[in-house]
Design an enzyme around this catalytic site. Sequence first.
Site, mmCIF file in Angstrom:
data_model
loop_
_atom_site.group_PDB
_atom_site.id
_atom_site.type_symbol
_atom_site.label_atom_id
_atom_site.label_comp_id
_atom_site.label_asym_id
_atom_site.label_seq_id
_atom_site.Cartn_x
_atom_site.Cartn_y
_atom_site.Cartn_z
ATOM 1 C CD GLU A 154 -43.313 47.515 8.916
ATOM 2 O OE1 GLU A 154 -42.788 46.475 9.804
ATOM 3 O OE2 GLU A 154 -42.413 48.855 8.106
ATOM 4 C CG ASN A 155 -44.071 39.587 4.920
ATOM 5 O OD1 ASN A 155 -43.162 38.653 5.343
ATOM 6 N ND2 ASN A 155 -45.107 39.154 4.001
ATOM 7 C CB ALA A 208 -39.513 37.278 4.593
ATOM 8 C CE1 TYR A 209 -38.699 41.507 9.755
ATOM 9 C CE2 TYR A 209 -36.319 42.821 9.873
ATOM 10 C CZ TYR A 209 -36.887 42.597 10.265
ATOM 11 O OH TYR A 209 -37.340 42.248 12.229
ATOM 12 C CB CYS A 225 -44.286 52.187 0.236
ATOM 13 S SG CYS A 225 -42.739 51.668 0.435
ATOM 14 C CB CYS A 263 -39.111 54.421 -0.456
ATOM 15 S SG CYS A 263 -40.539 53.083 -1.507
ATOM 16 C CD GLU A 295 -45.381 56.527 -0.844
ATOM 17 O OE1 GLU A 295 -45.352 54.885 0.119
ATOM 18 O OE2 GLU A 295 -44.432 57.013 -0.316
ATOM 19 C CB CYS A 340 -43.121 54.386 -3.661
ATOM 20 S SG CYS A 340 -43.731 53.210 -2.880
ATOM 21 C CG ASN A 370 -47.074 51.508 6.640
ATOM 22 O OD1 ASN A 370 -47.818 51.536 6.894
ATOM 23 N ND2 ASN A 370 -45.892 51.199 7.161
#
EC number: 3.5.4.5
Length: 143
Positions: free
Chosen positions: A53-54, A56-57, A62, A95, A64, A98, A51
């Site tokens: 992340e950023n 900027a959420y 993910c 999720c 996958e 995905c 995964n």
Amino acid sequence: MMQIPGLNDALVQQLLKAAMDARQHSYAPYSKYLVGAAVLDEQGRIHAGCNIENAAYPQGWCAETTALGHMIMAGGRIARAVMVTGAGSEIITPCGGCRQKLREFAQPADLIVIAGDSTGVRAHWTLEQLLPASFGPDHLKNA
Ligand code: THU
């Protein structure tokens, strides 16, 4: 060790190792929830991802998704199995987004989704079980 119908144990262990290795690359400074994934393609090859992340959420993605990107770039077009590894007492499960991304590259009844962690395999399902009555490429035929 948990037996998985249609996949031999050695292959399951390879998928688990590939996903756990990928998990080490996880970039998850916000959630601190490190995830690794490994997709088995129709040629028997394994493609891994973590995964990412950023700040900027919503722009994060993910493990996958990263693994599927690697599969596509390597010329793979069918996902036969996917191992997802996380940590904690709650068993990881892909999720919704995905599940749909995986759906694009598999017949739902044929794709085995496996959840694992450092202790080994924790659970498995078919994509059909995780994403019933799915929308897929066939819906766009003859549209
Ligand atoms: N995540 C995955 O990479 N795969 C999953 O199956 C569940 C969630 C990531 C997204 C985010 O970076 C973090 O886990 C917390 O949701």
